[in-house]
Design a protein around this motif. Sequence first.
Motif, PDB file in Angstrom:
ATOM      1  N   VAL A 289      31.005  36.224  34.915  1.00  0.00           N
ATOM      2  CA  VAL A 289      31.312  37.389  34.107  1.00  0.00           C
ATOM      3  C   VAL A 289      30.304  37.434  32.968  1.00  0.00           C
ATOM      4  O   VAL A 289      30.289  36.565  32.102  1.00  0.00           O
ATOM      5  CB  VAL A 289      32.744  37.332  33.561  1.00  0.00           C
TER       6      VAL A 289
ATOM      7  N   THR B  13      29.895  41.986  35.999  1.00  0.00           N
ATOM      8  CA  THR B  13      30.343  40.777  36.680  1.00  0.00           C
ATOM      9  C   THR B  13      29.571  40.682  37.985  1.00  0.00           C
ATOM     10  O   THR B  13      29.432  41.674  38.713  1.00  0.00           O
ATOM     11  CB  THR B  13      31.849  40.823  36.951  1.00  0.00           C
TER      12      THR B  13
ATOM     13  N   VAL C 162      40.120  39.110  33.139  1.00  0.00           N
ATOM     14  CA  VAL C 162      39.146  38.841  32.085  1.00  0.00           C
ATOM     15  C   VAL C 162      39.779  39.116  30.731  1.00  0.00           C
ATOM     16  O   VAL C 162      40.468  40.126  30.554  1.00  0.00           O
ATOM     17  CB  VAL C 162      37.884  39.730  32.248  1.00  0.00           C
ATOM     18  N   THR C 163      39.570  38.223  29.762  1.00  0.00           N
ATOM     19  CA  THR C 163      39.989  38.464  28.391  1.00  0.00           C
ATOM     20  C   THR C 163      38.775  38.389  27.476  1.00  0.00           C
ATOM     21  O   THR C 163      37.913  37.533  27.643  1.00  0.00           O
ATOM     22  CB  THR C 163      41.058  37.470  27.917  1.00  0.00           C
ATOM     23  N   ARG C 164      38.712  39.279  26.530  1.00  0.00           N
ATOM     24  CA  ARG C 164      37.621  39.299  25.555  1.00  0.00           C
ATOM     25  C   ARG C 164      38.137  39.093  24.137  1.00  0.00           C
ATOM     26  O   ARG C 164      37.420  39.312  23.176  1.00  0.00           O
ATOM     27  CB  ARG C 164      36.845  40.612  25.675  1.00  0.00           C
TER      28      ARG C 164
ATOM     29  N   LYS D 287      42.640  43.338  34.459  1.00  0.00           N
ATOM     30  CA  LYS D 287      42.574  42.922  35.855  1.00  0.00           C
ATOM     31  C   LYS D 287      41.663  43.853  36.643  1.00  0.00           C
ATOM     32  O   LYS D 287      41.726  45.064  36.511  1.00  0.00           O
ATOM     33  CB  LYS D 287      43.963  42.897  36.472  1.00  0.00           C
TER      34      LYS D 287
ATOM     35  N   TRP E 289      44.616  40.812  28.680  1.00  0.00           N
ATOM     36  CA  TRP E 289      43.770  40.594  29.849  1.00  0.00           C
ATOM     37  C   TRP E 289      43.572  41.904  30.602  1.00  0.00           C
ATOM     38  O   TRP E 289      44.460  42.749  30.643  1.00  0.00           O
ATOM     39  CB  TRP E 289      44.424  39.582  30.801  1.00  0.00           C
TER      40      TRP E 289
ATOM     41  N   LEU F 242      40.509  39.660  39.748  1.00  0.00           N
ATOM     42  CA  LEU F 242      39.782  39.010  38.666  1.00  0.00           C
ATOM     43  C   LEU F 242      40.441  39.407  37.349  1.00  0.00           C
ATOM     44  O   LEU F 242      40.670  40.590  37.094  1.00  0.00           O
ATOM     45  CB  LEU F 242      38.316  39.456  38.677  1.00  0.00           C
TER      46      LEU F 242
ATOM     47  N   GLN G  66      32.743  37.633  26.270  1.00  0.00           N
ATOM     48  CA  GLN G  66      34.102  37.444  26.759  1.00  0.00           C
ATOM     49  C   GLN G  66      34.505  35.994  26.525  1.00  0.00           C
ATOM     50  O   GLN G  66      33.673  35.125  26.293  1.00  0.00           O
ATOM     51  CB  GLN G  66      34.207  37.807  28.236  1.00  0.00           C
TER      52      GLN G  66
ATOM     53  N   GLU H 144      37.589  34.139  28.330  1.00  0.00           N
ATOM     54  CA  GLU H 144      37.979  33.456  29.555  1.00  0.00           C
ATOM     55  C   GLU H 144      38.075  34.454  30.698  1.00  0.00           C
ATOM     56  O   GLU H 144      38.316  35.641  30.495  1.00  0.00           O
ATOM     57  CB  GLU H 144      39.334  32.750  29.396  1.00  0.00           C
ATOM     58  N   TRP H 145      37.896  33.950  31.906  1.00  0.00           N
ATOM     59  CA  TRP H 145      38.097  34.766  33.099  1.00  0.00           C
ATOM     60  C   TRP H 145      38.608  33.880  34.221  1.00  0.00           C
ATOM     61  O   TRP H 145      38.348  32.682  34.258  1.00  0.00           O
ATOM     62  CB  TRP H 145      36.815  35.486  33.521  1.00  0.00           C
TER      63      TRP H 145
END
Length: 380
Positions: free
Chosen positions: A95, A100, A68-70, A78, A76, A66, A56, A58-59
């Motif tokens: 993460v 997580t 998270v982007t991969r 959620k 993103w 929460l 991933q 950023e988170w």
Amino acid sequence: MPRKWVIGAVVIVTATTLGTILIVSKGSSAAAGSVPQGPAVANTFMAAGGRADAGQNEWMLGQGSLAVTRNGGATWSKLPGPPLVPGAELADVSVLTNETVGVTLVPGQQTVVVATLRSGASTWQSRTLPVSVPVVTAQIVDRGGELVGIAVNSGSGGAADSPGEWLSTTDSGTSWDGHPTPSDGTASAVGGDLWLVGEGGAAGDLYESTDDGLAWQAVNLPITVTNAGQPAALSTVEADGSDLVVTATGETTTQVIVGVPTSSGWRWTAGPELDLGGQYGTGTPVRAISVADGVLWVLSPTNQLARVTLTGTATTVAASGMPATGTVNLYATGANTAVAQYATVACAIPPKIDCVQTDGMLATKDGGQTWTPLALQPSG
């Protein structure tokens, strides 16, 4: 032959730390500059991070969700944040590749709660683990995106004798084993071993475990910086490919030390001393150390950031877009890319009356020259 480390770039940062982040994790630091305002912040961040080796980019964890982007922030997902029982605090969150993990605690009790959210799931699974010491802080440790344990600290970092405990798992948290550590400290799992940098009375000490935390051995480093008769303050141990990197900070300089694997263990070589300006003071480690793709990002105690590379080229970076005041969590995700979580505080009546905290997350793709806000921030 050991690699030769040289100064790559310096970012000038001269602000006083004002904001407070609930999570204190690897990469925690302070920085300066002027920041363009990004999207409105719905809630104060509890944590944020970024990395490339765990699948991933950023988170961000807000008060209630929460994100998270991969794919570098293009889209993103959620998810709900880790559950908290009344009176508990969130000690750490990470993460990882397939899950997580969050750790919560009630200060002074001899338990921690490990909450796990598997990839694709929408419900956290929690488990209470007993420990042998009164818990003050807890740190999640992974190896390449896989959970390997939790470092539990019993003191605040100022006690001369504060033993900790290492909670080890080899099956992603299904089973756990507890082992005492020689000191409170900050742990990392790199190079196939475990590493613990001591705090409190053991500040300046480095310990290695080759058997998953069952036993710890002190490590002697070739430190040449001076620290007014005190041990040099060490950073966490990080990996750069097959090599390891740690920094030792004295009164006015920070030294890079490289560990190279050998048939009998590790050979440590003293690298360059980074003179980043200012008087550090004894016992003050670098604020951040982060390695990605052969580039070491080092933030000094006086809030200056050095990019240490293997090329022998030295450049200066303006770091346009970094906040003028507050705290920043810095995470390098590549040789020229990094993300940073910031929290700034403005008070109507200095120093701490009618204060408002502003949070956000920035990214750089040009080696730290410019920092721009990320498009999404988690809501409650």
